[in-house]
Design a protein around this motif. Structure first.
Motif, PDB file in Angstrom:
ATOM      1  N   ARG A   1       0.818  -1.204   0.000  1.00 56.11           N
ATOM      2  CA  ARG A   1       0.000   0.000   0.000  1.00 56.11           C
ATOM      3  C   ARG A   1       0.851   1.252   0.000  1.00 56.11           C
ATOM      4  NH1 ARG A   1      -2.823   0.176   6.042  1.00 56.11           N
ATOM      5  NH2 ARG A   1      -0.927   0.664   7.226  1.00 56.11           N
ATOM      6  N   GLN A   2       0.218   2.361  -0.375  1.00 52.21           N
ATOM      7  CA  GLN A   2       0.932   3.630  -0.488  1.00 52.21           C
ATOM      8  C   GLN A   2      -0.001   4.780  -0.123  1.00 52.21           C
ATOM      9  OE1 GLN A   2       2.359   4.682  -4.471  1.00 52.21           O
ATOM     10  NE2 GLN A   2       4.164   5.654  -3.549  1.00 52.21           N
ATOM     11  N   PRO A   3       0.161   5.367   1.051  1.00 59.54           N
ATOM     12  CA  PRO A   3      -0.621   6.578   1.385  1.00 59.54           C
ATOM     13  C   PRO A   3      -0.261   7.687   0.403  1.00 59.54           C
ATOM     14  CG  PRO A   3       0.412   5.634   3.339  1.00 59.54           C
ATOM     15  CD  PRO A   3       1.022   4.952   2.162  1.00 59.54           C
ATOM     16  N   ALA A   4      -1.179   8.576   0.200  1.00 62.75           N
ATOM     17  CA  ALA A   4      -0.975   9.671  -0.740  1.00 62.75           C
ATOM     18  C   ALA A   4       0.289  10.457  -0.407  1.00 62.75           C
ATOM     19  CB  ALA A   4      -2.181  10.601  -0.736  1.00 62.75           C
TER      20      ALA A   4
ATOM     21  N   LEU B   1       6.078   3.306  -0.155  1.00 62.97           N
ATOM     22  CA  LEU B   1       5.434   1.998  -0.228  1.00 62.97           C
ATOM     23  C   LEU B   1       5.574   1.244   1.093  1.00 62.97           C
ATOM     24  CD1 LEU B   1       6.945   1.059  -3.700  1.00 62.97           C
ATOM     25  CD2 LEU B   1       4.586   1.766  -3.273  1.00 62.97           C
ATOM     26  N   GLU B   2       4.533   0.529   1.449  1.00 63.55           N
ATOM     27  CA  GLU B   2       4.550  -0.302   2.649  1.00 63.55           C
ATOM     28  C   GLU B   2       4.019  -1.686   2.295  1.00 63.55           C
ATOM     29  OE1 GLU B   2       3.125  -0.161   7.305  1.00 63.55           O
ATOM     30  OE2 GLU B   2       1.748   0.604   5.783  1.00 63.55           O
TER      31      GLU B   2
ATOM     32  N   SER C   1     -10.674  -3.336  11.566  1.00 58.09           N
ATOM     33  CA  SER C   1     -10.523  -2.203  12.495  1.00 58.09           C
ATOM     34  C   SER C   1      -9.732  -1.057  11.874  1.00 58.09           C
ATOM     35  CB  SER C   1      -9.845  -2.672  13.797  1.00 58.09           C
ATOM     36  OG  SER C   1     -10.547  -3.732  14.379  1.00 58.09           O
ATOM     37  N   VAL C   2     -10.139  -0.643  10.707  1.00 59.17           N
ATOM     38  CA  VAL C   2      -9.371   0.383   9.990  1.00 59.17           C
ATOM     39  C   VAL C   2      -9.505   1.749  10.645  1.00 59.17           C
ATOM     40  CG1 VAL C   2      -9.474  -0.858   7.788  1.00 59.17           C
ATOM     41  CG2 VAL C   2     -11.260   0.831   8.372  1.00 59.17           C
ATOM     42  N   THR C   3      -8.482   2.552  10.448  1.00 59.09           N
ATOM     43  CA  THR C   3      -8.472   3.947  10.886  1.00 59.09           C
ATOM     44  C   THR C   3      -8.020   4.804   9.703  1.00 59.09           C
ATOM     45  OG1 THR C   3      -6.156   4.004  11.582  1.00 59.09           O
ATOM     46  CG2 THR C   3      -7.767   3.181  13.193  1.00 59.09           C
ATOM     47  N   ALA C   4      -7.970   6.094   9.919  1.00 60.95           N
ATOM     48  CA  ALA C   4      -7.554   7.006   8.855  1.00 60.95           C
ATOM     49  C   ALA C   4      -6.150   6.665   8.360  1.00 60.95           C
ATOM     50  CB  ALA C   4      -7.615   8.441   9.353  1.00 60.95           C
ATOM     51  N   ALA C   5      -5.331   6.097   9.206  1.00 69.28           N
ATOM     52  CA  ALA C   5      -3.964   5.733   8.832  1.00 69.28           C
ATOM     53  C   ALA C   5      -3.920   4.627   7.777  1.00 69.28           C
ATOM     54  CB  ALA C   5      -3.175   5.306  10.064  1.00 69.28           C
ATOM     55  N   ASP C   6      -5.025   3.954   7.569  1.00 64.58           N
ATOM     56  CA  ASP C   6      -5.092   2.888   6.555  1.00 64.58           C
ATOM     57  C   ASP C   6      -5.516   3.421   5.189  1.00 64.58           C
ATOM     58  OD1 ASP C   6      -6.349   0.959   9.229  1.00 64.58           O
ATOM     59  OD2 ASP C   6      -4.375   0.662   8.286  1.00 64.58           O
ATOM     60  N   THR C   7      -5.814   4.713   5.117  1.00 66.04           N
ATOM     61  CA  THR C   7      -6.142   5.327   3.822  1.00 66.04           C
ATOM     62  C   THR C   7      -4.920   5.286   2.916  1.00 66.04           C
ATOM     63  OG1 THR C   7      -7.829   6.798   4.741  1.00 66.04           O
ATOM     64  CG2 THR C   7      -6.776   7.472   2.668  1.00 66.04           C
ATOM     65  N   ALA C   8      -5.080   4.676   1.751  1.00 61.95           N
ATOM     66  CA  ALA C   8      -3.936   4.479   0.856  1.00 61.95           C
ATOM     67  C   ALA C   8      -4.405   3.906  -0.469  1.00 61.95           C
ATOM     68  CB  ALA C   8      -2.922   3.528   1.488  1.00 61.95           C
ATOM     69  N   VAL C   9      -3.500   3.922  -1.434  1.00 68.94           N
ATOM     70  CA  VAL C   9      -3.682   3.122  -2.642  1.00 68.94           C
ATOM     71  C   VAL C   9      -3.138   1.730  -2.326  1.00 68.94           C
ATOM     72  CG1 VAL C   9      -3.004   2.786  -5.048  1.00 68.94           C
ATOM     73  CG2 VAL C   9      -3.529   5.096  -4.204  1.00 68.94           C
TER      74      VAL C   9
ATOM     75  N   GLN D   1      -2.758  -1.906 -11.052  1.00 65.82           N
ATOM     76  CA  GLN D   1      -2.781  -0.442 -11.175  1.00 65.82           C
ATOM     77  C   GLN D   1      -3.073   0.237  -9.846  1.00 65.82           C
ATOM     78  OE1 GLN D   1      -5.962  -0.054 -14.089  1.00 65.82           O
ATOM     79  NE2 GLN D   1      -7.451   0.419 -12.499  1.00 65.82           N
ATOM     80  N   GLY D   2      -3.564  -0.521  -8.886  1.00 68.08           N
ATOM     81  CA  GLY D   2      -3.847   0.028  -7.568  1.00 68.08           C
ATOM     82  C   GLY D   2      -5.270   0.527  -7.434  1.00 68.08           C
ATOM     83  N   THR D   3      -5.771   0.483  -6.217  1.00 64.21           N
ATOM     84  CA  THR D   3      -7.100   1.000  -5.928  1.00 64.21           C
ATOM     85  C   THR D   3      -7.039   1.841  -4.662  1.00 64.21           C
ATOM     86  OG1 THR D   3      -9.434   0.415  -5.683  1.00 64.21           O
ATOM     87  CG2 THR D   3      -7.865  -1.017  -4.575  1.00 64.21           C
ATOM     88  N   LEU D   4      -7.644   3.016  -4.716  1.00 60.29           N
ATOM     89  CA  LEU D   4      -7.621   3.930  -3.581  1.00 60.29           C
ATOM     90  C   LEU D   4      -8.718   3.558  -2.585  1.00 60.29           C
ATOM     91  CD1 LEU D   4      -6.716   6.509  -2.082  1.00 60.29           C
ATOM     92  CD2 LEU D   4      -8.328   7.779  -3.546  1.00 60.29           C
ATOM     93  N   VAL D   5      -8.315   3.410  -1.345  1.00 57.30           N
ATOM     94  CA  VAL D   5      -9.266   3.170  -0.269  1.00 57.30           C
ATOM     95  C   VAL D   5      -9.151   4.313   0.726  1.00 57.30           C
ATOM     96  CG1 VAL D   5      -9.990   1.648   1.592  1.00 57.30           C
ATOM     97  CG2 VAL D   5      -9.107   0.676  -0.544  1.00 57.30           C
ATOM     98  N   THR D   6     -10.269   4.955   0.977  1.00 59.15           N
ATOM     99  CA  THR D   6     -10.308   6.054   1.930  1.00 59.15           C
ATOM    100  C   THR D   6     -11.116   5.619   3.148  1.00 59.15           C
ATOM    101  OG1 THR D   6     -10.202   7.686   0.149  1.00 59.15           O
ATOM    102  CG2 THR D   6     -10.986   8.448   2.290  1.00 59.15           C
TER     103      THR D   6
END
Lengths: 110, 124
Positions: B38-41, B45-46, B84-92, B116-121
């Motif tokens: 994943r990759q936050p905006a 990369l993580e 248990s997602v939080t805002a910190a999990d927002t990423a492509v 190509q990746g998918t954005l999750v907010t």
């Protein structure tokens, strides 16, 4: 903070040579694990650029080269071109945390 | 030509579970290992985790207790669930093939094909 340390940015004029360092530790690069490099063009997914320290996948220009020594690795771009402007990431296995990436380096072509 | 396509809800509420699918074409998922990254905006990369030998999994220690990965061999699909997602999990979120590339009889594992990746907010 990333397990692998890269400079945030490097820049060079067209035709110049630039290098990007990737500094790790004895639990990753220094332990003998291979280093891979990825290129991420703006708005796109990363693409494998160099695998196993110094090998280029088919289709990658030979102006890209990699090396590894001790606890560090480097990516060199010879004859920098405008199309090389991108983010570059190193990646390695770490015995403590599994797969790790560097923080990324933005290459700017002046 | 191997292609990967991520899909799933683009918006997930805080404390709920993120669920993504990666559809693979051009290769059987039984022939390689597969990772989620994943990759936050604006950030790096993580690595999230890997599924290998079709059922075994390995996850980033920082996410381990929240990550579940699985496959559907009949549909050639991979699945990621992050609870248990939080805002910190927002990423492509990307899926990637973790493949052995062999040169002169020596093989090396690298992420050689990416979706190509998918954005999750994550919303509050």
């Amino acid at each position: 903070q990333s397990v692998l340390t890269q400079p945030p940015s490097v820049s060079g004029a067209p035709g110049q040579r630039v290098t990007i360092s990737c500094t790790g530790s004895s639990s990753n690069i220094g332990a003998g694990y291979d280093v891979h490099w990825y290129q991420q063009l703006p708005g796109t997914a990363p693409k494998l650029l160099i695998y196993a320290n110094n090998n280029r996948p088919s289709g990658v220009p030979d102006r890209f080269s990699g090396s590894k020594s001790g606890t560090s690795a480097s990516l060199a771009i010879l004859g920098l071109q405008a199309e090389d402007e991108a983010d570059y990431y190193c990646q390695c296995y770490d015995s403590s945390v599994s797969e790790v990436f560097g923080g990324g380096t933005k290459v700017t072509v002046l | 030509q191997v292609q990967l396509q991520e899909s799933g809800p683009g918006l997930v509420k805080s404390s709920e579970t993120l669920s993504l699918t990666c559809s693979v074409s051009g290769d059987s998922i039984g022939t390689a290992d597969w990772s989620w990254i994943r990759q936050p905006a604006g950030k790096g990369l993580e690595w999230v985790g890997r599924i290998y030998t079709r059922v075994s999994t390995e996850s980033n220690p920082s996410l381990k207790s929240r990550v579940t990965m699985s496959v559907d061999m009949s549909k050639n699909q991979l699945f990621l669930r992050l609870s248990s997602v939080t805002a910190a999990d927002t990423a492509v979120y990307y899926c990637a093939r973790d493949h052995a590339i062999c040169v002169s009889g020596i093989c090396y594992d690298a992420f050689d094909v990416w979706g190509q990746g998918t954005l999750v907010t994550v919303s509050s």
